[in-house]
Each structure stands twice: as structure tokens, then as C-alpha cells.
Write an enzyme that holds these catalytic residues in place. Structure first.
Site, PDB file in Angstrom:
ATOM      1  N   HIS C 222       0.799  -1.219   0.000  1.00  0.00           N
ATOM      2  CA  HIS C 222       0.000   0.000   0.000  1.00  0.00           C
ATOM      3  C   HIS C 222       0.835   1.274   0.000  1.00  0.00           C
ATOM      4  CE1 HIS C 222      -3.570   2.314  -0.081  1.00  0.00           C
ATOM      5  NE2 HIS C 222      -2.982   3.105   0.774  1.00  0.00           N
ATOM      6  N   TYR C 226       1.574   5.067  -2.526  1.00  0.00           N
ATOM      7  CA  TYR C 226       1.814   6.454  -2.131  1.00  0.00           C
ATOM      8  C   TYR C 226       3.190   6.926  -2.549  1.00  0.00           C
ATOM      9  CZ  TYR C 226      -2.700   6.941  -0.256  1.00  0.00           C
ATOM     10  OH  TYR C 226      -4.052   7.038  -0.183  1.00  0.00           O
ATOM     11  N   HIS C 373      -9.461   0.468 -11.081  1.00  0.00           N
ATOM     12  CA  HIS C 373      -9.116   1.468 -10.068  1.00  0.00           C
ATOM     13  C   HIS C 373      -7.665   1.928 -10.193  1.00  0.00           C
ATOM     14  CE1 HIS C 373      -8.475   3.448  -6.253  1.00  0.00           C
ATOM     15  NE2 HIS C 373      -7.538   2.563  -5.958  1.00  0.00           N
ATOM     16  N   PHE C 374      -6.727   0.977 -10.233  1.00  0.00           N
ATOM     17  CA  PHE C 374      -5.345   1.469 -10.236  1.00  0.00           C
ATOM     18  C   PHE C 374      -4.882   1.901 -11.621  1.00  0.00           C
ATOM     19  CE2 PHE C 374      -4.604  -3.198 -10.003  1.00  0.00           C
ATOM     20  CZ  PHE C 374      -3.921  -3.376 -11.195  1.00  0.00           C
ATOM     21  N   HIS C 375      -5.709   1.632 -12.643  1.00  0.00           N
ATOM     22  CA  HIS C 375      -5.386   2.282 -13.914  1.00  0.00           C
ATOM     23  C   HIS C 375      -5.854   3.738 -13.909  1.00  0.00           C
ATOM     24  CE1 HIS C 375      -4.180  -1.667 -15.326  1.00  0.00           C
ATOM     25  NE2 HIS C 375      -3.536  -1.025 -16.266  1.00  0.00           N
ATOM     26  N   ARG C 438     -10.262 -10.238 -11.983  1.00  0.00           N
ATOM     27  CA  ARG C 438      -9.055  -9.623 -12.528  1.00  0.00           C
ATOM     28  C   ARG C 438      -8.043 -10.711 -12.836  1.00  0.00           C
ATOM     29  NH1 ARG C 438      -5.800  -7.053  -7.345  1.00  0.00           N
ATOM     30  NH2 ARG C 438      -4.316  -6.482  -8.953  1.00  0.00           N
ATOM     31  N   ARG C 439      -6.948 -10.351 -13.456  1.00  0.00           N
ATOM     32  CA  ARG C 439      -5.789 -11.212 -13.677  1.00  0.00           C
ATOM     33  C   ARG C 439      -6.167 -12.550 -14.278  1.00  0.00           C
ATOM     34  NH1 ARG C 439      -2.238 -10.770  -8.205  1.00  0.00           N
ATOM     35  NH2 ARG C 439      -1.035  -9.099  -9.050  1.00  0.00           N
TER      36      ARG C 439
HETATM   37 CU    CU Z   1      -4.099  -0.046  -0.670  1.00  0.00          CU
END
Ligand code: CU
Ligand code: CU
Lengths: 51, 158, 548
Positions: C222, C226, C373-375, C438-439
């Protein structure tokens, strides 16, 4: 050696009484906040619906 | 530190909403029992076939309208992979794995668990509607990961 | 003294070396991404028995780890040289040592992935077992980044010594904060790789504690996001105000938000493990609470950004509630690309709140929603900001200027990216809510009616992914031009000044001992008891499996 840096050489700032007008900022962040709430609540209801 | 008045309003509202969200999910989890799957039961992953209830995987009736569904995951299949559940049944699904990590997701429902070697994971759901569900493995487990699936049919009981 | 406004040529070389590797990773990793979306549309199969999962591992490692880490370290080297002065020879030499270790590690990792010995994805969850060379390569990348981190600390310490009692330059302060975050969090991944995975893959130990390994991974995983995000925030807080001709809203609040990120981005790894059997639900909830705290500095950032824009617009005579929007330099790619990145951070943040929310996570966990989301976070917010930074950073470092044509192309690139991402990430989010995992390679799951419903979304992903690949080609054209062909000249490294209305920055922000102390305390609170519990109640360990 010491390199003058813009932030450091700035004159001591007086505390201004008139804050800048940030009405638009306030409106913008609240729009953002409502969008976050809307998304969160939608998915929460999806969860409840699937219980 | 000096903070602009509007920023105070915004942070008060923002942080306030965060705490409202936290309260909702906290109450839901601890008071209403909607905890995420955390079974905490351990098992020897190499002796799954000999360990009850996984030595006889499948649906077992445990009470009036209450059932246990015990499933073994392994690369790349679930045992059993065709399941019939009577409508209205309250089913506790127990899953474990014989090899690597797998996922256990009943698509379109809240049944979603990580299946990790050495642990049993568990989730309870009441099936109130007839229909078909697809179980998919949603954690990468190797070359056949996307072939790993099972079918659940919720049927009217006779 | 005007010389100090420019990054020294020797420091520039070091920064550029990192940036070259980053963009090579983008080219290769982006191509892998294109292959993935095509496979998943169901209309295309990979030739020559190439595995979807080998390609997926390549994509994740090159873009999630290599592109980001190299760009960030290169950017921060440049930023520190620009704001805290030219590096000493010693600092620069160690910077190169770090660079070569990371580069050799990357080459090694990539080699073992591409020969099919490490199709374990970029999360390399045990008990899937990769070739030891894969773990060794990753170790080199991480250790190399540590050397670069300590190099930056040494440079900061030298500045402090030369400027006693002064507040450090904002970009230097932020770089240091980000490297502290990185050092503290990579301890987790280093521990699982060196103590567990490497000896296990070498056959020195037989079995591995899977849950401990995952927990150490997510202790790192995580804060990793950041570590990607904070350099983008550096650009937003410090560079963007200068580009638009405005001022930094508040130096102190910018520092405060970075310190809050340091505190709250690490003790939150359980929100990735909410559905795991071996963790007590109480501790999951504790970390969910801490995860929500990390939203606060982002709320502050949102306010600061809007305020910077509004104050600038009003100083240019804007009226009305939103009149200031019209005054922003929309034709300047250095502003436009990061701005579009900011916009995408709104849905990205909304999705992040959902992911972290206990029961809501059950709806989306390991579905393709998460990929969507992370794209948005990494592949749009962060990446577009990095592109926007590259548009002035590369010419600054190579002594060139961006032409009008290239600037226009960069605007087009941003628009292409935004459109491609709307298609790809949007359809990923919706398919995820329907349950698509996913994946996973293309599959109809035995012609399951549910899985057949996902296919139109997968085709939309392929369309979006193809548009994004065009975006990658465009950015590579621009970057190559800026590095090698653009006309010679001087390009500014924009560093903003603080607004007159802002308050003076308190010196307490430089008290790193205090900040690190609080960070460690929070980590201990969040992890000690559940971690002991994991070890005390551990099931028998797992042998390694190579199932690909
Ligand atoms: Cu996280
Ligand atoms: Cu799988």
C-alpha cells in the site's frame, strides 16, 4: 555554498486580514465530496442488495 | 497554523463524512454480523483429503433449512463443481485449498473469499432466489487459473 | 547565483539515465498491456505458446515497479539538485551505484520473467515459486533504490548543515519524506524476499509461511502506491503553480500533508487482505480506520489545488464562481497533462474509498474493478503527471526546448490517454461490479451466462487499451524528440513561490526523528498483535509450486 532558495528568502509575511476569495474552491471541493459520497453509498447499497 | 476558513469547513465536512462511513461499516460488521470472511481455522494443506469435513466435500444439511457447503479448491478445479442448493437455504460455505492460493467468488453476490493454504475460509449466505451462479477463481493460481470454475443452482425444493 | 536555477550537467546525466530506463519500461510494458487487452477480448490468441500470465507479469513489473521507481528517483535527484544545490562528487557517485544496481536488477528480473521462469505476477504470492534469479533481481532493484535514498538523505543533511535554522526547500523536503516512506515500507518486502522467498526458492528451506509472506508484502504494497503518488503531488504543489503563473497556496499545509502520508500510508496493508482467513476481523477494522485517515491529506491537497487555480484566476480578473477556470493555460501541456491527471483522481479516490471499506470490498475484491481502479490512480493520475513533468524536465536536463508542435502533440497525447482510459477503466469498473475477475485470460467459464455478459465490456477494454497504446507511442515520440532532436536552448525547471497571504512555515516540520518515531509507533500498533497471532497460530507451511 548556501544557495538562496525562493521559499527561504521570502520576506516575513504579515498575517493578512482579508483572506483571498475562495468561493469557487469551496464549491469545487464540495462537488468532489458529493461525488465521493454518491459512489460510496451506491456501492454500499449494492452490497445490501446482494445480502 | 493558519488555515483558511473555507478549508476548515471542507475538512470538517470531509473528515466528518469519513467517520460516518466508518461508523456505518463498523456497525454493520460488529453489530449486524457482516464481517469479512475471517474463519481463523487452520488445516494441514497436504492432508485436506483426510480431514473432515473436506474428506467428503459437498452440501450437508445441518439443521432446519441450514446447510454446510464444503468445497476443496486445487489447481485448477473446485470439488464439487456442480452444486444444487434448495431455495431459502442458509448455507455456510467452507473452502480450503490443497496447493496454492485461490479465490472463491460467486459472481454477482457478496460471496468472495481468499482461499489460502493452511486455512479454512468461511462465509454464510441465504439463497432466497432461484437461479444459477457461476463460481470463479479470482486469485491467480497458474496456467489454468481462468478455467477454474463451478456452478451453483438454486432450485425450488420438492 | 543564477546558475543554481539549473540542474548541474553531471547531475542532469544521472537523472536522465533513470528517465531513459523508465521510458524503455513504458514502451515494453505498454506493449505487453496491449497484448493483454487483445487476448481478453476473445478475438486474439498469443502466438508461439506465449502465456498470457508471462505477459501479465511483464506488464505489472515493468510499469508498476520499473517505470515508477526509475522515474521517481530520477525526478527527485533532479529536484534536489535544483533546489538544494549541486551534488558533491561523492553523492553523485553513489547515485550512479544505485542506478546500476537497479538497472542490473531490472534486467535480471525481466530475463527470468521472459524465459517463463517467473510467471508469478508482480505480487509473487507464495506458494507459487519463481526462479531464485527473479527474487534476486528484485532484491537488487530494492537495494539500489535504498542507496539512492541514502544518497538523497546525505545531500539533504549537507544542505541543513550549510543552512542552520532554515526551512528546507519544499521539493527537497518532499523528496526526503517520500524516500523515508519508501525505506520504511520496503523493509517489509525485503524481509519476505530475503528471509522467506529466496532461501525457499533456493531449496535451503522447505516450507514457507504463506500468510506472513503476504502480510509483509502488503505492508509494502500500500505505501508503494503512495510512493508513486507523492512525486505527482510534488508536481501539483510546487511546479504547477509556477507554470500557470500563480503561487503556492500554503507551504506549511503542503508539508503537513506529506507528513500525514508518511504516518498513515504504511499501517494499512490489511485493507488488501480483508477477505483472508487468517486475520482477526478486529484488526482488519483497525487498519480500515487508519486507511481512512490517509484520505485526509488528499482532501487537503484537493483544496490547495483548487485554491491555487482560483487565486491565480482572480488575480487575472476572473469573476463569478467558476470564472477562474477560463484563465488557466489550457494550451500548455506542462499544465494540461497533470490537470487531466488530477481530474481522474476524483473517480480514482472514490473507488479507493470503496476498496478500503470492509463490506464494500467484498463486492469488488479481486474483480477487474480493482484493475480499473489502479489504472486511474497509477496509470492516469500519476502517469499523466509524470508525462507533464517530462515535458519540461527532459529539455531542462538535455539543454533543449520543447517546440510548439511537440507541445500540441502532447496535448493530443493527453486527450488520447483520457479517452482510452475512460473506455478501458470505465468498462473494467462496470464489469467488476458484475463479478468479472481480474488477472485472468479470456474465458467463458463453461459458457456461463454470467461470464458471457462480461464479454462486451472486455471488448470495450480492448478498444480502450488500443487507444492507450497509441497514447504510449505518442509520448515516446515526444520524449525521444525532447531527449535527442529538439532545438538547443534553455528550459526552465519551474519551482513555485509561496503566496503572500500564506503563513510562514514552522520549523517543526524538519523534525524527522519525531515523524519517524510516530510512523514506527503507528506501524507497531497496527501490526504487532496480529503478526504475533499469525506466527503463533501458524498452520503447517507450504512447499513451492510451479503451476504455469
Ligand atoms: Cu491499498
Ligand atoms: Cu485461480
Amino acid at each position: 555554498m548556501a544557495i538562496p532558495q525562493l521559499q527561504n528568502t521570502k520576506p516575513k509575511v504579515k498575517m493578512t486580514k482579508e483572506s483571498p476569495s475562495l468561493k469557487g474552491t469551496l464549491a469545487s471541493v464540495f462537488l468532489l465530496g458529493f461525488f465521493l459520497m454518491f459512489t460510496w453509498i451506491s456501492i454500499y447499497f449494492l452490497f445490501l442488495d446482494r445480502l | 497554523m493558519h488555515i483558511h476558513k473555507y478549508e476548515k469547513i471542507w475538512l470538517f465536512f470531509g473528515i466528518g463524512s469519513l467517520f460516518v462511513f466508518l461508523t456505518i461499516i463498523g456497525v454493520s460488521a460488529f453489530a449486524q454480523g457482516n464481517q469479512p470472511p475471517s474463519c481463523l481455522t487452520t488445516i494441514d494443506p497436504e492432508k485436506v483429503d483426510e480431514t473432515p469435513p473436506f474428506n467428503k466435500p459437498g452440501l450437508v444439511k445441518t439443521g432446519d433449512n441450514e446447510y454446510q457447503l464444503n468445497i476443496v479448491a486445487s489447481a485448477f478445479a473446485y470439488t464439487p463443481n456442480q452444486i444444487e442448493i434448495p431455495k431459502g437455504a442458509k448455507v455456510t460455505i467452507n473452502v480450503t485449498t490443497k496447493d496454492v492460493i485461490h479465490g472463491f467468488e460467486m459472481a454477482g453476490t457478496n460471496v468472495n473469499m481468499m482461499v489460502e493454504p493452511g486455512y479454512v475460509n468461511s462465509f454464510t449466505k441465504t439463497f432466497n432466489k432461484t437461479g444459477q451462479y457461476t463460481i470463479v477463481c479470482n486469485e491467480y493460481c497458474g496456467a489454468g487459473h481462468h478455467m477454474m470454475t463451478a456452478k451453483v443452482k438454486v432450485v425450488n425444493k420438492q | 547565483m543564477n546558475e543554481t536555477m539549473k540542474v548541474d550537467r553531471r547531475d542532469a546525466k544521472l537523472a536522465m539515465a533513470h528517465i531513459y530506463v523508465a521510458f524503455i519500461a513504458l514502451a515494453l510494458g505498454g506493449f505487453a498491456g496491449l497484448l493483454q487487452v487483445l487476448v481478453r477480448s476473445g478475438k486474439f490468441t498469443l502466438p508461439a505458446n506465449i502465456s498470457y500470465y508471462t505477459i501479465l507479469t511483464t506488464h505489472g513489473v515493468l510499469l508498476g515497479l520499473v517505470l515508477t521507481t526509475f522515474f521517481i528517483i530520477g525526478f527527485q535527484f533532479a529536484a534536489m539538485s535544483r533546489t538544494a544545490g549541486t551534488f558533491s562528487n561523492q553523492v553523485r557517485t553513489w547515485g550512479w551505484v544505485g542506478f546500476w544496481m537497479m538497472t542490473i536488477g531490472t534486467a535480471m528480473t525481466a530475463f527470468f520473467i521472459l524465459i517463463g521462469e517467473a510467471s508469478v505476477l508482480f505480487t509473487f504470492y507464495a506458494p507459487l515459486q519463481a526462479h531464485p534469479g527473479f527474487y534476486l533481481g528484485l532484491t537488487l532493484v530494492v537495494v539500489g533504490s535504498w542507496i539512492s535514498g541514502f544518497t538523497m538523505f546525505a545531500h539533504y543533511a549537507k544542505w541543513k548543515k550549510a543552512n542552520p535554522g532554515k526551512t528546507s526547500p519544499l521539493l527537497t523536503f518532499m523528496s526526503v519524506a517520500n524516500m523515508i516512506l519508501w525505506l520504511v515500507c520496503t523493509l517489509g518486502v525485503a524481509a519476505t524476499v530475503l528471509i522467506q522467498l529466496l532461501p525457499w526458492s533456493l531449496g535451503l528451506i522447505d516450507r514457507i509461511n504463506v500468510l506472513v509472506s503476504r502480510t509483509l508484502f502488503w505492508y509494502f504494497g500500500h505505501p508503494l502506491v503512495y510512493f508513486w503518488l507523492l512525486p505527482a503531488y510534488m508536481v501539483w504543489y510546487v511546479v504547477i503553480p509556477k507554470i500557470i503563473g500563480g503561487k503556492i497556496f500554503s507551504d506549511a499545509l503542503a508539508r503537513l500533508s506529506f507528513i500525514l502520508f508518511l504516518f498513515f500510508s504504511i499501517p494499512v496493508g490489511f485493507h488488501h487482505q480483508l477477505l483472508e482467513p487468517g486475520i482477526d476481523p478486529f484488526w482488519k477494522y483497525v487498519q480500515v480506520i487508519l486507511t481512512f485517515m490517509v484520505v485526509i491529506p488528499s482532501l487537503m491537497t484537493a483544496f490547495s489545488m483548487f485554491a491555487t487555480f482560483e487565486m491565480y484566476g482572480r488575480s487575472k480578473g476572473a469573476t463569478g464562481l467558476f470564472g477562474w477556470l477560463r484563465k488557466l493555460p489550457w494550451g500548455d501541456a506542462r499544465f494540461f497533462a497533470p490537470f487531466v491527471g488530477m481530474l481522474f483522481f476524483i473517480p480514482a479516490g472514490a473507488g479507493g474509498l470503496v476498496n478500503a471499506s470492509h463490506q464494500l470490498n467484498q463486492v469488488v475484491h479481486n474483480t477487474i474493478w480493482v484493475t480499473g481502479h489502479f489504472h486511474l490512480t497509477l496509470a492516469t493520475t500519476v502517469v499523466l503527471t509524470f508525462f507533464g513533468a517530462a515535458y519540461w524536465l527532459i529539455p531542462h536536463l538535455t539543454g533543449r526546448v520543447m517546440t510548439k508542435t511537440m507541445n500540441r502533440l502532447a496535448i493530443v497525447q493527453t486527450v488520447v490517454w483520457a479517452i482510452g482510459m475512460c473506455f478501458m477503466s470505465g468498462s473494467m469498473h462496470f464489469a467488476g461490479l458484475l463479478g468479472a475477475p481480474r488477472r485472468s485470460a479470456f474465458s467463458t467459464y463453461g459458457n456461463s451466462p454470467q461470464a458471457l455478459e462480461w464479454i462486451p465490456y472486455q471488448i470495450a477494454q480492448a478498444i480502450g487499451g488500443t487507444i492507450l497504446f497509441i497514447g504510449i507511442i505518442l509520448v515516446l515520440v515526444i520524449v525521444t524528440n525532447l531527449a535527442f532532436f529538439a532545438p538547443k536552448g534553455e528550459t526552465e525547471f519551474p519551482v513555485g513561490e509561496v503566496a503572500e497571504t500564506a503563513e510562514r512555515t514552522p520549523l517543526v516540520f524538519e523534525n524527522w526523528k519525531l515523524w519517524i518515531g510516530i510512523t514506527v509507533a503507528l506501524i507497531l500498533i497496527a501490526y504487532t498483535i496480529p503478526f504475533i497471532d499469525m506466527i503463533q497460530n501458524a498452520p503447517p507451511g507450504s512447499k513451492g509450486y510451479k503451476l504455469w
